[in-house]
Design a protein around this motif. Sequence first.
Motif, PDB file in Angstrom:
ATOM      1  N   TYR A 175       0.963  15.266 -11.725  1.00  3.16           N
ATOM      2  CA  TYR A 175       0.806  14.276 -12.799  1.00  3.16           C
ATOM      3  C   TYR A 175       1.899  14.442 -13.855  1.00  3.16           C
TER       4      TYR A 175
ATOM      5  N   HIS B 125      -0.446   2.092  -8.552  1.00  2.00           N
ATOM      6  CA  HIS B 125      -0.590   2.569  -7.167  1.00  2.00           C
ATOM      7  C   HIS B 125      -0.713   1.388  -6.218  1.00  2.00           C
TER       8      HIS B 125
ATOM      9  N   GLU C  31       2.786   9.495  -8.386  1.00  2.00           N
ATOM     10  CA  GLU C  31       2.249   8.982  -9.648  1.00  2.00           C
ATOM     11  C   GLU C  31       3.306   8.286 -10.504  1.00  2.00           C
TER      12      GLU C  31
ATOM     13  N   HIS D 106      -2.829   1.854 -14.543  1.00  2.00           N
ATOM     14  CA  HIS D 106      -2.442   2.987 -13.706  1.00  2.00           C
ATOM     15  C   HIS D 106      -2.778   2.712 -12.235  1.00  2.00           C
ATOM     16  N   GLU D 107      -4.036   2.339 -11.992  1.00  2.00           N
ATOM     17  CA  GLU D 107      -4.452   2.114 -10.602  1.00  2.00           C
ATOM     18  C   GLU D 107      -3.700   0.932  -9.992  1.00  2.00           C
TER      19      GLU D 107
ATOM     20  N   SER E 248       2.336   4.524 -10.941  1.00  2.00           N
ATOM     21  CA  SER E 248       1.072   4.354 -11.660  1.00  2.00           C
ATOM     22  C   SER E 248       1.265   4.670 -13.144  1.00  2.00           C
TER      23      SER E 248
HETATM   24 ZN   LIG Z   1      -2.924   8.011 -10.025  1.00  8.57          ZN
END
Ligand SMILES: [Zn+2]
Length: 687
Positions: free
Chosen positions: A618, A477, A503, A473-474, A506
């Motif tokens: 999200y 980004h 998002e 996920h990170e 990510s």
């Molecule tokens: Zn995030």
Amino acid sequence: MTLALPTDNPLCDFNALPDYAAVKPEHIEPALDALIRAAEQALEQVTAEATPPTWSAVVEPLERATEHLGRAWGVVGHLNAVADTPALRSAYNAMLPRVTEFWTRLGQNEGLLRQYQALHDSAGFSGLSATRQRIIDHALRDFRLSGALLEGPARSRYAEIQERLAALSQTFSEHVLDATAAHVEYVGEEETASIPADALQTAREAAERDGKPGYKFTLHYPSYMPVLQHGEHRPLRERLYRAYVTRASELGDPQYDNSAVMAEILALRDEEARLLGYANYAEVSLVPKMADTPEQVMHFLRDLASRARPFAQSDLDTLRAFAKDKLGMAQLEAWDIAWASEKLRQSHYALSEQEVRQYFTLPTVIAGLFRVIETLFGVKLRKVKGDIHAWHADVELYEIESAGGQSMGLFYLDLYVRDGKRSGAWMDHVRSRWLRCDGTLQTPVATLTCNFPSPVGGKPALLSHDDVQTLFHEFGHGLHHMLTQVDDIAVSGISGVEWDAVELPSQLMENFCWEWEVLRFLTRHVDSGEPMPRALFDKMLAAKNFQSGMQTLRQVEFSLLDMRLHHDLPTFTPAGIEALVEENRREVAVLQPPAFNRFVCSFSHIFAGGYAAGYYSYKWAEVLSADAYERFEEEGPLSPAVGKSYHQAILSVGGSRDAIDSFKAFRGREPRIDALLRHGGMTAQAA
Ligand SMILES: [Zn+2]
């Protein structure tokens, strides 16, 4: 004339990467002082009567000065987040009001507004690139949202509110950090049954460091969660749960109580919205976002809740029946849920998270992740050797190179949990891609921060599959920030991307953690060195949507609460907030937590993290990411062709166009909710 910056101050050296190791609390004030003055001088110059309203006379010089200020303050903020000490914290806090005040003043500066408006209305405007026209349009919108059109008392009141809000957010965050650190449980052997070996070893070492016998458990997630999930000793689970969910509330240590802080934050945001001519803060929050109105967002959330509820109810019924029949527990308490769920998961799927973790050895996970990135985007990731001047010995630095061997960007990797480091995982930027007027290209640099358990006993750290998804996920980004091809700093990388679309990259990356083709390269058993067997992966897949109905409702509950706190909170008091938390819970949740649960008091995302009236992002972005990922499913998850198309349509363009246009460029149509429901097992056939 330009002001000279201190030469012996690491915060004022912009030629190389920041020297994090050299930054001392006493550097902060002189550096920021000088940088604020330099930015003020640039502001004066670009707003002078004689300065023509052009890009090169107004936008560029101001960007140069404010970028330095932003970068130096970014270093300080980062250190405050990952290497908190009392001296650093007080130096940060001492400077925070002045930095905030400068940005507020910049955002409200009448002269600058006049110049941007003049540039917008000038003959030269049509000669600017579409990206630069967009930057000017958005700057004018942001002036309005920053109160630049306000006059007289409204104007000064607006500035006061901003300053107070910045201080309150910092207080909120400190209360959570301190309350998390304050609660400690030293326990003996008899209370540790079934807690996994690595968590136990960490707990034993922590107790030893304090000169205590036995084991030390804290409210830091990697210490807390294994107890809640696996610990057989019910009173320990209960004590930790109570402490965890009452953190920073009126039920915990009064010095860390966030109740009044939250009420004041919400009241001030509401007042700010009214000053700007909106009915509530939710409306203000949505102006620069992809979603149009609070009603549209709440409709989206309630629709998702109604689709998820039957699945959530069935999840809960299954858990209760299992607890009654197999565990002999007629009454499941809140501190039993994770523990009973783990038992149910093991019994239904014969899948133990502990077994899975033995395969996710951190170095292998990192190597597998890099392989995905290199395959999809045709880049190379290379570790930077030698002294990287980082803030901690565990930190590593990597360079991303294009196929032609050109440096595209760099990132710091800070993986392990430690004291003085804010919990959670996040990507932040150190600097952004920027082609300056003098023709020099600045490449982007990011920090990627996680809180994974540290390696113990000479063995590599072991991750849960959730941890692995967090890491992906990170990196999503990070790639958005680093693979950008936009030259204008205001919209390169993640800058200028709508919050509720940010998002997408990510969450899209998380999907790769569910592909066999990817997963077998992410795993290597800590003892045997074997990759994960296919049979175990199949069990993970079968268990993938375990309790996904309940989890979806939980996210919807938080999102709707956030929206309503900023849209229809009747009174700005601790009691008013608590009443709305209750009401919202009754509307959405199938599982009612105990009355003493005060999770809202540590809901840092919305009170200290910039997600105010934006937590729905999200789920909103998950609709986009699930739908976008469907194309990887259709054409092959590691297809370089899809990777290239995704890079071109979404990653490379950053905030230079509307997120909906980027999405449509990649997918060829409007987004649909179907893929999200299908990925979560929430379709009619799955019921
Ligand atoms: Zn995030």
